[in-house]
Design a protein around this motif. Structure first.
Motif, PDB file in Angstrom:
ATOM      1  N   ARG A 167       3.797   9.507   0.844  1.00 20.90           N
ATOM      2  CA  ARG A 167       4.018   8.961  -0.499  1.00 20.90           C
ATOM      3  C   ARG A 167       5.499   8.796  -0.816  1.00 20.90           C
ATOM      4  N   ARG A 168       6.349   9.220   0.104  1.00 23.17           N
ATOM      5  CA  ARG A 168       7.799   9.123  -0.114  1.00 23.17           C
ATOM      6  C   ARG A 168       8.380   8.133   0.889  1.00 23.17           C
ATOM      7  N   LEU A 169       8.073   6.880   0.679  1.00 20.34           N
ATOM      8  CA  LEU A 169       8.435   5.835   1.627  1.00 20.34           C
ATOM      9  C   LEU A 169       9.536   4.946   1.049  1.00 20.34           C
ATOM     10  N   PRO A 170      10.608   4.730   1.786  1.00 22.28           N
ATOM     11  CA  PRO A 170      11.706   3.920   1.264  1.00 22.28           C
ATOM     12  C   PRO A 170      11.351   2.436   1.225  1.00 22.28           C
ATOM     13  N   PRO A 171      11.800   1.727   0.197  1.00 26.63           N
ATOM     14  CA  PRO A 171      11.561   0.283   0.163  1.00 26.63           C
ATOM     15  C   PRO A 171      12.474  -0.425   1.152  1.00 26.63           C
ATOM     16  N   TRP A 172      12.064  -1.606   1.626  1.00 28.27           N
ATOM     17  CA  TRP A 172      12.970  -2.440   2.400  1.00 28.27           C
ATOM     18  C   TRP A 172      14.095  -2.913   1.478  1.00 28.27           C
ATOM     19  N   SER A 173      15.207  -3.307   2.054  1.00 28.26           N
ATOM     20  CA  SER A 173      16.400  -3.614   1.263  1.00 28.26           C
ATOM     21  C   SER A 173      16.200  -4.760   0.278  1.00 28.26           C
ATOM     22  N   LEU A 187      -0.753   5.742  -4.375  1.00 32.35           N
ATOM     23  CA  LEU A 187      -0.127   4.476  -4.756  1.00 32.35           C
ATOM     24  C   LEU A 187       0.782   4.663  -5.959  1.00 32.35           C
ATOM     25  N   LEU A 188       0.334   5.440  -6.918  1.00 29.53           N
ATOM     26  CA  LEU A 188       1.159   5.719  -8.090  1.00 29.53           C
ATOM     27  C   LEU A 188       2.471   6.380  -7.679  1.00 29.53           C
ATOM     28  N   GLU A 189       2.387   7.379  -6.816  1.00 30.96           N
ATOM     29  CA  GLU A 189       3.581   8.122  -6.430  1.00 30.96           C
ATOM     30  C   GLU A 189       4.515   7.305  -5.544  1.00 30.96           C
ATOM     31  N   LEU A 190       3.970   6.537  -4.611  1.00 29.85           N
ATOM     32  CA  LEU A 190       4.858   5.768  -3.742  1.00 29.85           C
ATOM     33  C   LEU A 190       5.489   4.599  -4.488  1.00 29.85           C
ATOM     34  N   ASP A 191       4.754   4.024  -5.458  1.00 24.66           N
ATOM     35  CA  ASP A 191       5.348   2.971  -6.288  1.00 24.66           C
ATOM     36  C   ASP A 191       6.524   3.523  -7.084  1.00 24.66           C
ATOM     37  N   ALA A 192       6.344   4.707  -7.656  1.00 29.51           N
ATOM     38  CA  ALA A 192       7.408   5.324  -8.440  1.00 29.51           C
ATOM     39  C   ALA A 192       8.597   5.689  -7.551  1.00 29.51           C
ATOM     40  N   HIS A 193       8.314   6.211  -6.363  1.00 21.81           N
ATOM     41  CA  HIS A 193       9.390   6.621  -5.454  1.00 21.81           C
ATOM     42  C   HIS A 193      10.216   5.421  -4.993  1.00 21.81           C
ATOM     43  N   ALA A 194       9.536   4.318  -4.684  1.00 19.59           N
ATOM     44  CA  ALA A 194      10.221   3.149  -4.142  1.00 19.59           C
ATOM     45  C   ALA A 194      10.721   2.192  -5.216  1.00 19.59           C
ATOM     46  N   GLY A 195      10.327   2.418  -6.475  1.00 16.39           N
ATOM     47  CA  GLY A 195      10.751   1.537  -7.558  1.00 16.39           C
ATOM     48  C   GLY A 195      10.078   0.181  -7.529  1.00 16.39           C
ATOM     49  N   LEU A 196       8.790   0.140  -7.162  1.00 16.23           N
ATOM     50  CA  LEU A 196       8.075  -1.127  -7.075  1.00 16.23           C
ATOM     51  C   LEU A 196       7.632  -1.599  -8.454  1.00 16.23           C
ATOM     52  N   ARG A 197       7.706  -2.889  -8.675  1.00 17.10           N
ATOM     53  CA  ARG A 197       7.339  -3.483  -9.954  1.00 17.10           C
ATOM     54  C   ARG A 197       6.058  -4.282  -9.806  1.00 17.10           C
ATOM     55  N   TRP A 198       5.069  -3.926 -10.622  1.00 10.79           N
ATOM     56  CA  TRP A 198       3.781  -4.619 -10.602  1.00 10.79           C
ATOM     57  C   TRP A 198       3.352  -5.002 -12.014  1.00 10.79           C
ATOM     58  N   HIS A 199       2.461  -5.974 -12.063  1.00 14.74           N
ATOM     59  CA  HIS A 199       1.695  -6.196 -13.280  1.00 14.74           C
ATOM     60  C   HIS A 199       0.342  -5.493 -13.159  1.00 14.74           C
ATOM     61  N   GLN A 200      -0.086  -5.271 -11.925  1.00 16.24           N
ATOM     62  CA  GLN A 200      -1.329  -4.536 -11.667  1.00 16.24           C
ATOM     63  C   GLN A 200      -1.247  -3.966 -10.259  1.00 16.24           C
ATOM     64  N   ALA A 201      -1.604  -2.703 -10.096  1.00 17.20           N
ATOM     65  CA  ALA A 201      -1.644  -2.079  -8.770  1.00 17.20           C
ATOM     66  C   ALA A 201      -3.076  -1.654  -8.481  1.00 17.20           C
ATOM     67  N   LEU A 202      -3.604  -2.116  -7.367  1.00 17.41           N
ATOM     68  CA  LEU A 202      -4.995  -1.850  -7.007  1.00 17.41           C
ATOM     69  C   LEU A 202      -5.061  -1.049  -5.712  1.00 17.41           C
ATOM     70  N   SER A 203      -5.886  -0.029  -5.725  1.00 16.44           N
ATOM     71  CA  SER A 203      -6.105   0.788  -4.538  1.00 16.44           C
ATOM     72  C   SER A 203      -7.453   0.454  -3.913  1.00 16.44           C
ATOM     73  N   ALA A 204      -7.498   0.485  -2.586  1.00 16.68           N
ATOM     74  CA  ALA A 204      -8.761   0.300  -1.878  1.00 16.68           C
ATOM     75  C   ALA A 204      -9.774   1.368  -2.260  1.00 16.68           C
TER      76      ALA A 204
END
Length: 230
Positions: free
Chosen positions: A99-105, A131-148
């Motif tokens: 859950r602690r994955l760095p984003p690409w540049s 998904l919640l934690e990795l999005d927060a860690h990497a700073g990802l921006r979504w309008h909706q995040a869906l998990s399988a």
């Protein structure tokens, strides 16, 4: 090629927007600091093989559904055992490295640019909590995040891609699936989504038999091809 008529962009997350191997590799180094680079890569490969195999078994119906959290903990136990570590706290910490994955540049800026034009939907095999934690860690921006997890299966099961269709309320051909994995895009094509391959060092490149709508060197190139201004 005619301009794609797209209403929303659907992104794979693991490998496409974040460097999954780098995060797990860092967790292995924390678990066993004395390991040399080949040793770390061997254990990383062991982790990846377990996840891939067990997700395929779930998709094939030979194993009942479990979340990615369960699979990560299983993989962490296998890696820790191979490293000679039996501390439960250390195993749990290793599992959380997924859950602690760095984003690409180019990830954060690319998502921000695309979000100015399109609704963005994350579609990941990661569990809701992961998904919640990795999005927060990497700073990802979504309008909706869906998990399988919502479909109780994993990509490339068609049920996962249909989550994006249902949530968007749009026909599948009005959605663009973006991934660094050709197998993921083939799954999306099977449900009728348009497809864009984005090259990443850890991805699954297309073969000559693949016919994806777009091929991009990164998110800036993808935004250019979609006519999104800077």
């Amino acid at each position: 090629m005619p301009e794609l008529e797209i209403d929303a962009v659907v992104f794979d997350v693991l490998g496409t927007l974040v460097d999954e191997p780098a995060g797990i590799r860092a967790g292995i180094r924390e678990l066993a600091p004395s390991l040399d680079d080949p040793g770390v890569e061997h254990l990383l490969s062991r982790w990846q093989r377990h996840i891939d195999r067990e997700q395929r078994r779930i998709v094939d119906g030979t194993r009942s559904y479990v979340t990615s959290d369960v699979l990560d903990l299983e993989a962490a136990r296998l890696v820790a055992e191979a490293a000679g570590v039996d501390d439960p706290d250390a195993v749990a910490a290793l599992a959380l490295s997924a859950r602690r994955l760095p984003p690409w540049s180019d990830t954060v800026a690319g998502l921000a640019r695309l979000a100015g034009r399109f609704p963005l939907i994350g579609l990941s095999n990661a569990s809701r909590r992961a998904l919640l934690e990795l999005d927060a860690h990497a700073g990802l921006r979504w309008h909706q995040a869906l998990s399988a997890e919502e479909a109780r299966t994993y990509k490339p099961d068609p049920a996962v891609y249909r989550l994006a269709v249902t949530v968007s309320g749009r026909p599948p051909e009005r959605l663009l699936m973006v991934a660094a994995h050709a197998w993921d895009l083939r799954g999306a094509q099977g449900v009728g989504l348009r497809t864009a391959y984005v090259a990443r060092p850890v991805g699954d490149p297309p073969t000559s038999a693949d016919g994806f709508d777009l091929h991009a060197d990164g998110l800036a190139d993808l935004a250019d091809q979609l006519g999104v201004g800077t």
